[in-house]
Structures are given as C-alpha cells and as structure tokens.
Design an enzyme around this catalytic site. Structure first.
Site, mmCIF file in Angstrom:
data_model
loop_
_atom_site.group_PDB
_atom_site.id
_atom_site.type_symbol
_atom_site.label_atom_id
_atom_site.label_comp_id
_atom_site.label_asym_id
_atom_site.label_seq_id
_atom_site.Cartn_x
_atom_site.Cartn_y
_atom_site.Cartn_z
ATOM 1 N N GLU A 77 0.854 -1.148 0.029
ATOM 2 C CA GLU A 77 0.030 0.058 -0.089
ATOM 3 C C GLU A 77 0.808 1.323 -0.120
ATOM 4 O O GLU A 77 2.049 1.032 -0.039
ATOM 5 C CB GLU A 77 -0.988 -0.054 1.161
ATOM 6 C CG GLU A 77 -2.165 -1.186 1.241
ATOM 7 C CD GLU A 77 -3.062 -1.028 2.111
ATOM 8 O OE1 GLU A 77 -2.792 -0.413 3.397
ATOM 9 O OE2 GLU A 77 -4.035 -1.909 1.926
ATOM 10 N N ARG A 131 1.740 1.901 4.828
ATOM 11 C CA ARG A 131 1.137 3.022 3.788
ATOM 12 C C ARG A 131 2.179 4.222 3.618
ATOM 13 O O ARG A 131 1.758 5.342 3.356
ATOM 14 C CB ARG A 131 -0.399 3.498 4.290
ATOM 15 C CG ARG A 131 -1.125 2.507 3.979
ATOM 16 C CD ARG A 131 -2.793 3.056 4.224
ATOM 17 N NE ARG A 131 -2.853 2.596 5.706
ATOM 18 C CZ ARG A 131 -3.266 1.647 6.241
ATOM 19 N NH1 ARG A 131 -3.240 0.487 5.471
ATOM 20 N NH2 ARG A 131 -3.466 1.658 7.583
ATOM 21 N N THR A 175 0.291 0.347 10.764
ATOM 22 C CA THR A 175 0.382 0.249 9.099
ATOM 23 C C THR A 175 0.261 1.618 8.458
ATOM 24 O O THR A 175 0.419 1.665 7.192
ATOM 25 C CB THR A 175 -0.987 -0.448 8.799
ATOM 26 O OG1 THR A 175 -2.142 0.141 9.060
ATOM 27 C CG2 THR A 175 -1.045 -1.805 9.269
ATOM 28 N N GLU A 193 -8.933 -4.782 16.539
ATOM 29 C CA GLU A 193 -9.367 -6.285 16.704
ATOM 30 C C GLU A 193 -8.317 -6.972 17.991
ATOM 31 O O GLU A 193 -8.717 -7.947 18.111
ATOM 32 C CB GLU A 193 -8.774 -6.993 15.435
ATOM 33 C CG GLU A 193 -10.034 -6.732 14.166
ATOM 34 C CD GLU A 193 -9.990 -5.253 13.863
ATOM 35 O OE1 GLU A 193 -9.102 -4.621 13.466
ATOM 36 O OE2 GLU A 193 -11.296 -4.494 13.899
ATOM 37 N N ASN A 277 -13.112 1.446 14.654
ATOM 38 C CA ASN A 277 -14.275 0.696 15.327
ATOM 39 C C ASN A 277 -13.845 0.405 16.783
ATOM 40 O O ASN A 277 -12.647 0.542 17.325
ATOM 41 C CB ASN A 277 -14.457 -0.772 14.612
ATOM 42 C CG ASN A 277 -13.333 -1.733 14.840
ATOM 43 O OD1 ASN A 277 -11.869 -1.439 14.295
ATOM 44 N ND2 ASN A 277 -13.211 -2.584 15.740
ATOM 45 N N ASP A 319 -18.488 -2.939 11.908
ATOM 46 C CA ASP A 319 -17.151 -2.703 11.720
ATOM 47 C C ASP A 319 -16.856 -1.565 10.580
ATOM 48 O O ASP A 319 -15.848 -1.734 9.671
ATOM 49 C CB ASP A 319 -16.485 -3.942 11.478
ATOM 50 C CG ASP A 319 -14.840 -3.874 11.221
ATOM 51 O OD1 ASP A 319 -14.286 -3.032 12.397
ATOM 52 O OD2 ASP A 319 -13.988 -4.172 10.332
ATOM 53 N N TRP A 558 -6.489 -6.514 3.004
ATOM 54 C CA TRP A 558 -7.774 -6.983 3.069
ATOM 55 C C TRP A 558 -8.167 -7.759 2.093
ATOM 56 O O TRP A 558 -8.863 -8.852 1.873
ATOM 57 C CB TRP A 558 -8.791 -6.118 3.398
ATOM 58 C CG TRP A 558 -9.352 -6.298 4.635
ATOM 59 C CD1 TRP A 558 -9.519 -5.130 5.558
ATOM 60 C CD2 TRP A 558 -10.114 -7.116 5.289
ATOM 61 N NE1 TRP A 558 -10.356 -5.575 6.731
ATOM 62 C CE2 TRP A 558 -10.995 -6.889 6.447
ATOM 63 C CE3 TRP A 558 -10.964 -8.344 4.644
ATOM 64 C CZ2 TRP A 558 -11.837 -7.674 7.147
ATOM 65 C CZ3 TRP A 558 -11.601 -9.198 5.386
ATOM 66 C CH2 TRP A 558 -11.900 -8.866 6.736
#
Lengths: 600, 182
Positions: A77, A131, A175, A193, A277, A319, A558
C-alpha cells in the site's frame, strides 16, 4: 484539564523557538509539483498534481519507463516519495526503505532494513501492509509494523532518532503513514481487533521526544477534550463525553484506532483524522454510543486539544471504521464560499462538513447499494440530528447475539476502505475508489485477553445484489452529495487515486491494471497490466523536464483475504456458489514499482 | 511457493494434487488424518471417528452436527482474517482446507497452541501462539471438525445450510471454559 492545556501550550511554545517548522519544508515541497514529499501529495490530501505534460490527449501513448522490484511479496500500500533527485520506496514488513537515484537510472543510494521481531506479523489485522513514508526538514520518517518510529537522514539513511509508540504484545501495531506538522510528527496506531485503547501521538520532529498523546476513548484528560470548548454538531460536548457512553471500564479496551490518513489546514491550524471501530465486533457486549470511536476529529497540533468532533457511526454494529482520509477543499455550497472537509466513510455515506466548526452540510450514500441506514438525520431540531437512521433488519444489535443478520450493505470493509480518493479543483469533483460488496454478520460472545484477537463476529461477504462487479470507480460532487459518473470494476478498487491538471485521473485495479480515465466523463484512456494486483496509490513527479507516473503493485491486504479465493454468495442457488471470479486467476504476489512516461 | 498461486493451481488440477498429497503422506510418518473420518461413535451430540478423535457428521441434506457449525462460526471470527473464508487461504496464509488433508489432529492442536514460523522467501509467515486465547482454545475441537469436513469436501463453502441444536453438554463446556455469561 485547563491546567493540562496551559502546560502543554507552554511546552510547545518553548519547542517552537528552537526548531524549523516541518510545515515550511512540506509546503515548499508540495507546492513544487515536480516533487511528492508526503503520501497525500499535499497537506489538504487532495491527491492533485498541477503537472499536465501527460494529459487526456496523449495519455494513450504512455508506457512503462522503468521498474523496480522491492523483494517483498506481501501487500504493497502507499506510494513512493520524490524529493529532489531521489525517490524513496518503502515495503510492507519488514519495512525496507530504498533511496533511488533518479539521476542514475534508479541506482540504490542507500537501503534501510529495520530488525523487527517477526512475532508482530500475526498481530497485524489483514496483512503486513505499510502506507508509506513522509519527508520534512531533511528527514525521511518511517513508522514500522512494530510501532517503532524512525527518522532517517534523507541523504544517508542513517537513523537520526527512533522512538517506540506502542507494544505489539498488547496488540498494538502500525500500518499507517505519519504526518509532519510544525515542529511535530503525528503518529497513529492500529489494534482495533485486539482491544487496544488507540491514540494519536505527537513527537518532537528533531528529537523524537513525546509531546502529547490524545486517546480516542477515555476520560477528558486522556482524550484531550475541553468539555466547554470542544464541540460536536455545534454544541459543547460536556464533561466525560466518552466515559458516559461506555459500560464500566470498557473504554480501556475500546479501540477507536487511528490507522488512517491525516490532513492539516495551516491557516486554521487544525489537524483532521478519523478513528476506527469500537472493540469488540459484538455490539451487545458494549452498550452505549462508544464515543469517540468512529469519529472525525479536528485537533490543534500544538496541544492536541480537540476543537470539534463528529461521530459518524455511534455504537458500531458492522465494523465501519471511520479512519478514511479527510480531504480539505474550498467550494461553494448554496452560492456561498465554504471551507469544507469531505469524508467517504466505510459506512457508505459521503460527508461534507464545514471544517472550521464541524457543521454537517451533506451526508449522502455514495454507493446506491448502502442499506444499513435509510439516511443521516439532517433535521437540526430532531433528537437524532446527525445520526444515521438504522434499519432494524440490518441492525446486528437489534437482531442480537447468535443471530445471522443477512444482506447488509456495505460489508465490513466498507463502501470504501483506506484507499484514498482524489480531487480536481478544475472539475470540482472527487474521484473515489469504492467497494460494492455486502455481508452477513453474526455477533457472539468473546472474552478479552491482552494481545489476542478480540473480534466476536462471523462474517460472510459477497458482491452487492444485481451484478457481479465488486467495485466502482466514481466521480462525486461533494457539494450536492451526488454521483456524477461511475465506472464498474470487476473487483473492489483498492488503489488510491491521483487527479492531475492534465484532466485525467489515475487508479489501479486488483487485477493489476494502472488505468487513466477522462476526469470529466470517466472514459478509459489508458491501461497497462503491472506484474501484480494494485493496492498502492498512484503518484506523479517530474524529473529533468519529464513527467512520470508511478505506482506500487503487489496484491495483499484485506483484498488478499476475501478475494484470493473469490467471494461466494451464500444466498445464490447452489450452482452459483463459487461462480464469482477468484482474484488468484488474475494475479499473483510480488512487490514492484512501475514508473510510466510518454515516449521521447 | 505462494499459497495464493498454489490455491488456484489446486482448483484447476484438484484431482492430480490429491494424488500427489497422498503420495507425500505415505512418505511422511504422520499418516493419521489423510482419509475422510467417518463418525464411528457419538456422545452428547459430539462425534468421534474409529480412533476416538473428534469428527463431523453431515447428513444427506447437508445438515451438520452442532460442533461443525460452531466450528464454522469460530473459524470465521478467529481464523478468517489470515486463512481466508471457508478455509481457502489468503495471499499470506495457507488454505487450511488443504492443510488438514495431511495435518493430524495432534499436530493441528499443537500448531494452534504453539504457533509456527516460516521466515523465508520474501514473505514472513508467522502463525501466532493461541494457546492462551479462550476464543480459540475453548472451541478448538469445533474448529478442527469444521476444517476436517472442509478438507474432506463433506461441507461446502459458506455457512452450513442447517445444523443440529446446541447440546447442553456443549453449552456447559463453553461456560466452564469461557466463564459464565455476565
């Protein structure tokens, strides 16, 4: 609280005298369209370049000029940077940085490879992506997977300073890119998570010393809110605005992670970003609005204190992280010049707010498939003003634990995820890479163990009804909240867009195509298949009088999870199951930078 | 090298691949787990094969036992983010529906509890140590029988269409392991 704010101000005032502002370096660099010094190109995150050598009439002749293998197979990314005659390329874990000499056919000037404990790898949700880098004041900044932030000398690659921002053993990882602002480096964190209490932290840009930290959830002195001055939808938030919306101590494992993009308005002196989230994914286990997860923040970069906030998805049940980019634009609404921010949320609504005060101006669906809420309540006198009106059928809270709520659009990965949109001041339109995927969602009870996943829901994802395309690349009018044109894509568009003064827009696809389309109509003008699927962002620069366009390919993230095997629709007849194309039939792993130019 | 590419290959040449796997199994000593595990006995809604290891039960209509169904739910919550939907793998973690064709019950338990590392070839693969994670370990047999059913192709993609009711013994075991619901 007041004392805290005052002392923070005096601390930063002292620091101000000593250092050159990163602003000056970033603004000088980003006003020069030949360079690309931060991930979004400019502080306003428009991802727009004034370069126009490559334009709608000649882009069809564009061709790869050179390429570079990163040597890493995971999802790539972000994008490279160009500062002067040097290009800086980063990789996913192990987070290698290469400095390439543009004067010497991309020869490697230096390479930096941090030594990180590989145990961080499985703690990262959804692949080991990164990123990208940022540049200011002669330094390249890298935020590694294990949350170590390093400042590298841009000329030599030598570590100037390094600081540890979190603990992967507790599920804290990174990330995201970082943003240099004034005398500080702003840094986020991942771990939604894993029940992390997430935060944004400012480090002194010259020394790496921590200056302030603002959590997304918790007491006022941790979230750096002034109960009387911090506002939400025009009203002061009051005391304990976060604590009141959680049961007991749940805010301590509340998530609200800050792994997205950061933008900055130097005139208003405000930094903008969104939080993710609330933990867990089982809404029944965390009653309340769970503030300030799923929230847009405007903070003072000197003190960290929040000027205003807006929670897009109170008490998340799907989410729908609120971390997506927050581009800043000045446009007319109802004939009046407004200072706006625009945000394409995971929840499928495109929001336009007044960035000076957080006033909500537009909230409309940017994918017609979105169904979990009928609309956002825009009636200022309504008790639910500014809140999404949730449809009971798609409410996993309403349907409850151990119940499978079906046909919810969008899926958890959102109508758009982190892949940033672009804006062209010439057309006044946003160009948005989107997902067109729905889901079934079944929450159930989970227990919290530090450093272990804290999820609590079973999901199945599949293309939105009425077609097999899992993505669209759209043009959006943020002043009206309307789609202007929409190009269907077979897979979710997971690549950041770039708009240029050449009246073209670039983006990548998961099959691996770099595409250029007409900014006014969306007509395809050019495509080229790179070695792997693209989840990176397109950038452009000019060197020795010639414009180049560059993108990292290397499928993963993802997209590499849900799409590797193809999505299967659990509601289709048996014969159709598995009938949707698997991405693995189109592309394989491998990180490569491809650089394009017009032929000589 | 990559499971991502391997997976697509296996879809095209599934049969040949299975033969190769069987050969590989004969060469390896860990033979158990290679064959479809027919249920030989059951207790309180949980099924066991002839060797006394947990297994699945699927009837002609596709209805599964509760443990297999619970395994689908827990797999999808705890394992999917790396190992992909329906045990089919991702761009960076193996397809467990394939792995369980050769991985024995004992090796499965040990890999989940202790983790595993493969740091070569340009992509670091690390299976975490999940031995202390109740959300996984309290349901480890459920996850195993679900993946076993997937690897034997006894259960297809997505949520099983129907399932047996939740046995009291399962509920008691869940509460004992997770702690009583608050």
């Amino acid at each position: 609280m007041k004392r805290l704010v005052t002392s923070l101000i005096s601390v930063s005032a002292l620091a101000l005298n000593a250092t050159a502002f990163a602003n000056e370096s970033v603004m000088k660099g980003s006003q020069d369209p030949k360079q690309w010094v931060i991930q979004a190109g400019t502080y306003d995150n428009q991802r727009y370049s004034k370069l126009d050598q490559i334009n709608e009439t000649n882009v069809g002749k564009m061709a790869p000029a050179w390429s570079f293998s990163t040597g890493v197979l995971r999802g790539h990314e972000g994008s490279p940077l160009v500062v002067g005659d040097i290009m800086y390329v980063h990789t996913p874990f192990p987070n290698i940085v290469y400095a390439l000499d543009l004067n010497d056919e991309g020869k490697i000037i230096w390479k930096y490879e941090p030594k990180q404990d590989a145990n961080v790898v499985p703690v990262m949700c959804c692949d080991t992506v990164n990123r990208g880098l940022a540049y200011a004041n002669g330094k390249i900044f890298l935020h590694q997977a294990d949350t170590t932030v390093v400042a590298l000398d841009a000329k030599t690659g030598k570590v100037t300073w390094s600081v540890v921002n979190g603990d992967p053993k507790k599920g804290e990882t990174n990330t995201a890119t970082v943003l240099p602002v004034k005398d500080k480096l702003l840094v986020g964190i991942s771990g939604g998570e894993f029940g992390v209490q997430c935060h944004i932290t400012a480090y002194d840009i010259e020394s790496g010393k921590k200056v302030w930290r603002a959590y997304s959830t918790g007491p006022d002195d941790q979230i750096l809110f002034d109960p009387e001055k911090t506002t939400s939808l025009g009203k002061p938030v009051g005391k304990d605005s976060s604590l009141k919306t959680w049961q007991g101590d749940q805010w301590k494992t509340g998530g609200g992670c800050t792994w997205g993009w950061y933008s900055y308005d130097p005139n208003l002196n405000l930094v903008y970003y969104g939080s993710g989230n609330p933990s867990t994914w089982n809404p029944k286990q965390r009653p309340g609005d769970n503030k300030w997860s799923m929230t847009l923040f405007a903070r003072d970069p000197d003190t960290g204190v929040a000027k205003w906030v807006y929670q897009m998805t109170p008490h998340d049940e799907w989410d729908y992280d609120g971390v997506n980019e927050v581009p800043l634009v000045d446009q007319k609404i109802d004939g009046k010049d407004r200072k706006l921010l625009v945000h394409f949320d995971r929840n499928g609504f495109g929001y336009t707010l007044d960035r000076t005060n957080g006033e909500l101006l537009v909230a409309e669906k940017y994918d017609p498939a979105v169904n979990w809420a009928s609309k956002v309540d825009m009636d200022r006198s309504s008790p639910t003003y500014g809140r999404p009106l949730v449809v009971a059928k798609y409410s996993t809270e309403h349907n409850g634990e151990d119940e499978n709520s079906q046909g919810i659009c969008p899926a958890a990965l959102g109508s758009k995820d982190e892949q940033p949109a672009a804006f062209s001041p010439k057309t006044g339109l946003f160009y948005v890479p989107t997902n067109h995927v729905c889901m079934d969602y079944e929450p159930f009870r989970v227990s919290y163990t530090p450093g272990q996943p804290y999820v609590g829901a079973t999901l199945a994802m599949y293309p939105a009804p009425g077609g097999a395309n899992m993505g669209n690349f759209i043009a959006w009018d943020a002043t009206k909240g309307k789609i202007v044109w929409s190009d269907p894509e077979q897979f979710s568009v997971w690549s950041g867009a770039l708009a240029t003064a050449g009246d073209i827009v670039f983006y990548g696809t998961l099959e691996g195509y770099l595409k250029a389309v007409d900014a006014k109509t969306g007509k395809l003008l050019y495509k080229y298949k790179t070695p792997s699927g693209i989840i990176g962002n397109v950038m452009t620069y000019q060197h020795k009088g010639k414009q180049y366009v560059a993108v990292l390919s290397g499928v993963g993230g993802w997209a590499g999870i849900g799409l590797a095997a193809g999505l299967a629709d659990p509601h289709a007849g048996l014969g159709a199951v598995g009938g949707y194309a698997a991405l693995s039939n189109y592309t394989a792993l491998g990180g490569t930078l491809t650089v394009f130019a017009l032929p000589d | 090298m990559t499971d991502f590419a391997e997976h697509s290959k296996s879809r095209r040449a599934g049969k040949r691949r299975r033969v190769v796997l069987l050969l590989a199994l004969c060469a390896a000593a860990s033979g158990a787990g290679a064959e479809p595990r027919a249920a030989a006995s059951s207790q309180d809604g949980k099924y066991f094969d002839a060797e006394g290891e947990p297994t699945y039960k699927v009837d002609a209509s596709g209805k599964v036992d509760w443990y297999t169904y619970s395994g689908f739910l827990r797999y999808s919550a705890e394992c999917l983010r790396c190992h992909g939907p329906d045990g089919l793998g991702s761009s960076y973690a193996p397809a467990l529906a394939d792995s369980l064709k050769k991985l024995s019950y004992a090796d499965f338990l040990s890999t989940v509890a202790n983790g595993r590392k493969n740091l070569e070839g340009g992509q670091e693969k690390v299976m975490p140590t999940l031995g202390l994670d109740k959300n996984v370990m309290c349901f480890i047999d459920d996850i195993y029988v679900y993946l076993k059913a997937r690897s034997d192709e006894a259960v297809g993609r997505n949520r099983p269409p129907a399932h047996d009711p939740k046995p009291k013994a399962w509920e008691d075991a869940e509460n004992a392991c997770m702690g009583a619901p608050s």
